[in-house]
Design a protein around this motif. Structure first.
Motif, PDB file in Angstrom:
ATOM      1  N   ALA A 234      47.734  40.272 -44.169  1.00 23.77           N
ATOM      2  CA  ALA A 234      47.899  41.165 -43.023  1.00 23.77           C
ATOM      3  C   ALA A 234      48.248  42.591 -43.439  1.00 23.77           C
ATOM      4  O   ALA A 234      47.846  43.555 -42.779  1.00 23.77           O
ATOM      5  N   ASP A 235      49.009  42.717 -44.535  1.00 25.52           N
ATOM      6  CA  ASP A 235      49.478  44.050 -44.915  1.00 25.52           C
ATOM      7  C   ASP A 235      49.847  44.068 -46.389  1.00 25.52           C
ATOM      8  O   ASP A 235      49.730  43.066 -47.101  1.00 25.52           O
ATOM      9  N   ALA A 236      50.306  45.224 -46.859  1.00 28.35           N
ATOM     10  CA  ALA A 236      50.635  45.412 -48.270  1.00 28.35           C
ATOM     11  C   ALA A 236      51.794  44.522 -48.707  1.00 28.35           C
ATOM     12  O   ALA A 236      51.832  44.053 -49.852  1.00 28.35           O
ATOM     13  N   GLU A 237      52.732  44.282 -47.812  1.00 35.54           N
ATOM     14  CA  GLU A 237      53.890  43.450 -48.157  1.00 35.54           C
ATOM     15  C   GLU A 237      53.451  42.013 -48.443  1.00 35.54           C
ATOM     16  O   GLU A 237      53.889  41.393 -49.426  1.00 35.54           O
ATOM     17  N   THR A 310      43.327  42.940 -46.937  1.00 37.05           N
ATOM     18  CA  THR A 310      42.972  42.772 -45.526  1.00 37.05           C
ATOM     19  C   THR A 310      41.508  42.353 -45.432  1.00 37.05           C
ATOM     20  O   THR A 310      40.760  42.402 -46.425  1.00 37.05           O
TER      21      THR A 310
END
Length: 347
Positions: A234-237, A310
């Motif tokens: 979903a995201d960089a984290e 992503t």
């Protein structure tokens, strides 16, 4: 570029979800499923077991260790499974390494290139079934007349007629000479740690093999089947968590899959430009400091070796792999839902 599902080899216990993953791959339009072996589970049995419920996917080994069976025995496995699956077998083979070959199978590791050539030739003789199978080479002489022979060996021809006289043979190869020979005698190549960044160093080696007299394939008809882990995040984290989770595997192959004097996987990383890192990780790993070795693996190396991002980033990265000449991308996926979603994303 086609999609393959890489099931790998088993850990301490058999996986409990592979039947569902295989079924999802078959139903979602994947081209193939592949199994592997190390020194536990074998590669052929899972294909026969789980492949029986599939109808379209090719059933491949990546890879069968040549020293684990005689060439004739490998041909028998492939011939049998090809009949049972209606002609869907891809026979992927490799020489493994001296620790496994001599420590697990009790066979000499010397001269892997010459052994590979003999194994491929014998298997093709079995499958062509044009006459009794013979081999004059020193590694797999047929009939055997050496030490301990009773002198009654007889050249034989397979009782069972093969469904296909020319089952595709793909070879796992890492070094320059091995890759060139693979391009010469095989139908496809199963590289390890092949990435868009490292793809360029292999091109001259492949071209050398294609240019040899009698080469079976050209670059246009040759398959390159590269393996990577693919995961949409979903995201960089979330991506960072996945990258961190992949680092112990990278450290294992860089530092622990082979002796210090002969770790072919480690040498791949050296050729990729990570010579000092590979030496340091190997030193720590062999000293039992696995966590310290893992901590040295940089994010960018994992990001290069795998496709994590992503949905949009994944599509861009897959296109990059395809541009390097990869014809089959063998993906490590964890659930049937992942298989279906990736099939939809990359359709």
């Amino acid at each position: 570029m086609k999609l393959g599902l890489q099931l790998g080899y088993w850990g301490a216990q058999p996986p409990t979800h592979h039947a569902e993953i295989v079924r999802a791959a078959d139903e979602s339009g994947f081209d193939s499923i592949f199994t592997a072996e190390a020194w536990g589970s074998d590669a052929f049995t899972p294909l026969a077991w789980w492949g029986r419920e599939t109808s379209t996917v090719r059933l491949g080994t990546s890879i069968v260790q040549m020293s684990g069976r005689s060439p004739a025995s490998i041909a028998m496995h492939a011939l049998t499974l090809d009949h049972l699956s209606g002609g869907r077998v891809v026979l992927g083979m490799g020489v493994s390494g001296p620790q496994v070959v001599e420590g697990w199978y009790g066979e000499p590791f010397a001269k892997p290139l010459a052994r590979t050539r003999e194994v491929v030739d014998i298997i093709r003789q079995v499958l062509r079934r044009e006459g009794p199978v013979t081999n004059a080479g020193p590694h797999h002489p047929l009939p055997y007349t050496g030490e301990g022979s009773v002198g009654l060996g007889k050249p034989l021809k397979s009782i069972t007629h093969p469904l296909r006289a020319d089952i595709p043979i793909w070879l796992g190869a890492e070094g320059p000479k091995n890759v060139a020979q693979t391009a010469e005698i095989a139908d496809g190549w199963i590289p390890i740690f092949y990435t868009p960044r490292s793809a360029g160093m292999y091109q001259d080696w492949l071209d050398e093999g294609f240019a040899r007299e009698g080469a079976r394939r050209t670059r246009e008809t040759f398959e390159i089947a590269a393996t990577c882990h693919l995961q949409v995040v979903a995201d960089a984290e979330e991506k960072q968590r996945v990258v961190d989770a992949m680092k112990p595997v990278v450290a294992l192959y860089m530092g622990g899959m082979g002796a210090k004097e002969a770790n072919f996987h480690n040498q791949v990383f050296v050729r990729m430009g990570y010579e000092s890192l590979a030496a340091e990780v190997q030193g720590l790993y062999l000293a039992g400091k696995k966590d310290q070795a893992t901590a040295l693996v940089p994010d960018e190396l994992v990001d290069d070796m795998h496709i994590i991002g992503t949905a949009g980033e994944v599509k861009e990265r897959v296109a990059q792999w395809e541009e390097t000449g990869v014809t089959t991308l063998m993906l490590s996926l964890g659930t049937p839902e992942e298989v279906r979603s990736i099939a939809d994303l990359l359709a």
